[in-house]
Design a protein around this motif. Structure first.
Motif, PDB file in Angstrom:
ATOM      1  N   GLY A 165       0.820  -1.212   0.000  1.00 18.61           N
ATOM      2  CA  GLY A 165       0.000   0.000   0.000  1.00 18.61           C
ATOM      3  C   GLY A 165       0.854   1.262   0.000  1.00 18.61           C
ATOM      4  O   GLY A 165       0.533   2.237  -0.685  1.00 18.61           O
ATOM      5  N   LEU A 166       1.942   1.240   0.755  1.00 25.04           N
ATOM      6  CA  LEU A 166       2.863   2.388   0.761  1.00 25.04           C
ATOM      7  C   LEU A 166       3.520   2.573  -0.605  1.00 25.04           C
ATOM      8  O   LEU A 166       3.602   3.697  -1.120  1.00 25.04           O
ATOM      9  N   ILE A 167       3.983   1.474  -1.181  1.00 21.30           N
ATOM     10  CA  ILE A 167       4.636   1.532  -2.497  1.00 21.30           C
ATOM     11  C   ILE A 167       3.672   2.039  -3.561  1.00 21.30           C
ATOM     12  O   ILE A 167       4.054   2.817  -4.440  1.00 21.30           O
ATOM     13  N   LEU A 168       2.412   1.626  -3.481  1.00 22.77           N
ATOM     14  CA  LEU A 168       1.409   2.067  -4.445  1.00 22.77           C
ATOM     15  C   LEU A 168       0.907   3.484  -4.165  1.00 22.77           C
ATOM     16  O   LEU A 168       0.085   4.001  -4.914  1.00 22.77           O
ATOM     17  N   ALA A 169       1.410   4.074  -3.085  1.00 22.32           N
ATOM     18  CA  ALA A 169       1.024   5.425  -2.687  1.00 22.32           C
ATOM     19  C   ALA A 169      -0.491   5.560  -2.531  1.00 22.32           C
ATOM     20  O   ALA A 169      -1.101   6.503  -3.046  1.00 22.32           O
ATOM     21  N   LEU A 170      -1.058   4.618  -1.787  1.00 23.54           N
ATOM     22  CA  LEU A 170      -2.485   4.702  -1.503  1.00 23.54           C
ATOM     23  C   LEU A 170      -2.777   5.968  -0.710  1.00 23.54           C
ATOM     24  O   LEU A 170      -1.897   6.480  -0.014  1.00 23.54           O
ATOM     25  N   PRO A 171      -3.987   6.484  -0.798  1.00 24.59           N
ATOM     26  CA  PRO A 171      -4.327   7.691  -0.039  1.00 24.59           C
ATOM     27  C   PRO A 171      -4.091   7.480   1.463  1.00 24.59           C
ATOM     28  O   PRO A 171      -4.237   6.369   1.986  1.00 24.59           O
ATOM     29  N   THR A 172      -3.758   8.554   2.135  1.00 22.00           N
ATOM     30  CA  THR A 172      -3.423   8.490   3.554  1.00 22.00           C
ATOM     31  C   THR A 172      -4.544   7.874   4.382  1.00 22.00           C
ATOM     32  O   THR A 172      -4.282   7.073   5.284  1.00 22.00           O
ATOM     33  N   HIS A 173      -5.786   8.235   4.083  1.00 19.09           N
ATOM     34  CA  HIS A 173      -6.884   7.676   4.873  1.00 19.09           C
ATOM     35  C   HIS A 173      -7.001   6.162   4.694  1.00 19.09           C
ATOM     36  O   HIS A 173      -7.364   5.452   5.624  1.00 19.09           O
ATOM     37  N   VAL A 174      -6.690   5.662   3.521  1.00 16.64           N
ATOM     38  CA  VAL A 174      -6.732   4.220   3.286  1.00 16.64           C
ATOM     39  C   VAL A 174      -5.624   3.537   4.086  1.00 16.64           C
ATOM     40  O   VAL A 174      -5.848   2.518   4.733  1.00 16.64           O
ATOM     41  N   LEU A 175      -4.435   4.130   4.057  1.00 20.53           N
ATOM     42  CA  LEU A 175      -3.323   3.572   4.823  1.00 20.53           C
ATOM     43  C   LEU A 175      -3.610   3.607   6.325  1.00 20.53           C
ATOM     44  O   LEU A 175      -3.257   2.682   7.060  1.00 20.53           O
ATOM     45  N   ALA A 176      -4.255   4.662   6.777  1.00 20.80           N
ATOM     46  CA  ALA A 176      -4.587   4.768   8.199  1.00 20.80           C
ATOM     47  C   ALA A 176      -5.580   3.688   8.608  1.00 20.80           C
ATOM     48  O   ALA A 176      -5.413   3.039   9.650  1.00 20.80           O
ATOM     49  N   ILE A 177      -6.603   3.483   7.796  1.00 22.29           N
ATOM     50  CA  ILE A 177      -7.590   2.435   8.082  1.00 22.29           C
ATOM     51  C   ILE A 177      -6.912   1.072   8.075  1.00 22.29           C
ATOM     52  O   ILE A 177      -7.135   0.239   8.961  1.00 22.29           O
ATOM     53  N   GLN A 178      -6.058   0.870   7.085  1.00 16.26           N
ATOM     54  CA  GLN A 178      -5.331  -0.390   6.977  1.00 16.26           C
ATOM     55  C   GLN A 178      -4.447  -0.601   8.213  1.00 16.26           C
ATOM     56  O   GLN A 178      -4.422  -1.694   8.790  1.00 16.26           O
ATOM     57  N   ALA A 179      -3.760   0.436   8.634  1.00 15.06           N
ATOM     58  CA  ALA A 179      -2.879   0.332   9.802  1.00 15.06           C
ATOM     59  C   ALA A 179      -3.666  -0.007  11.060  1.00 15.06           C
ATOM     60  O   ALA A 179      -3.264  -0.881  11.841  1.00 15.06           O
ATOM     61  N   VAL A 180      -4.789   0.653  11.271  1.00 18.68           N
ATOM     62  CA  VAL A 180      -5.605   0.377  12.456  1.00 18.68           C
ATOM     63  C   VAL A 180      -6.112  -1.066  12.431  1.00 18.68           C
ATOM     64  O   VAL A 180      -6.045  -1.782  13.441  1.00 18.68           O
TER      65      VAL A 180
END
Length: 119
Positions: free
Chosen positions: A89-104
């Motif tokens: 997800g980081l490599i694909l530069a997903l939107p920050t909110h998507v990464l945050a949801i994924q992280a949680v």
């Protein structure tokens, strides 16, 4: 609630997805196999027994049902796949909110998995 054939079909679907999850890291194998065991238990005692005595799938089912335990190697694999998925997800530069949801979600799921007893 459901007729026996529906439980068997749900069990077969869950088991099929779990088997696919062995090679496809986005599908969680163990929870799907546990779900298959539950569904087969409702729909077909014969299929439930087959799954419980299966050489590969039986031990994790029995460990989970008796003590809530997960094998340490399965824990490591699950956490590793969560980390790899997050990195993708980081490599694909997903939107920050998507990464945050994924992280949680990964932190919650990872914490749950890691705190289960070792099988």
């Amino acid at each position: 609630m459901f007729a026996r054939p529906v439980w068997v079909a749900l069990g077969a679907l869950s088991l099929g997805l779990g088997i696919i999850g062995i090679v496809l890291p986005l599908l969680p194998t163990t929870p799907l196999v546990l779900l298959a065991a539950f569904c087969f238990g409702k729909g077909s005692p014969r299929l439930r027994l087959w799954l419980e005595t299966h050489r590969t799938f039986g031990p994790p089912i029995r460990a989970w049902e008796t003590t809530g335990a997960i094998a340490r190697r399965h824990k490591r694999m699950a956490l590793g796949m969560m980390a790899v998925t997050f990195c993708i997800g980081l490599i694909l530069a997903l939107p920050t909110h998507v990464l945050a949801i994924q992280a949680v979600c990964f932190l919650g799921a990872g914490t749950y998995v890691w705190t289960r007893p070792d099988a």
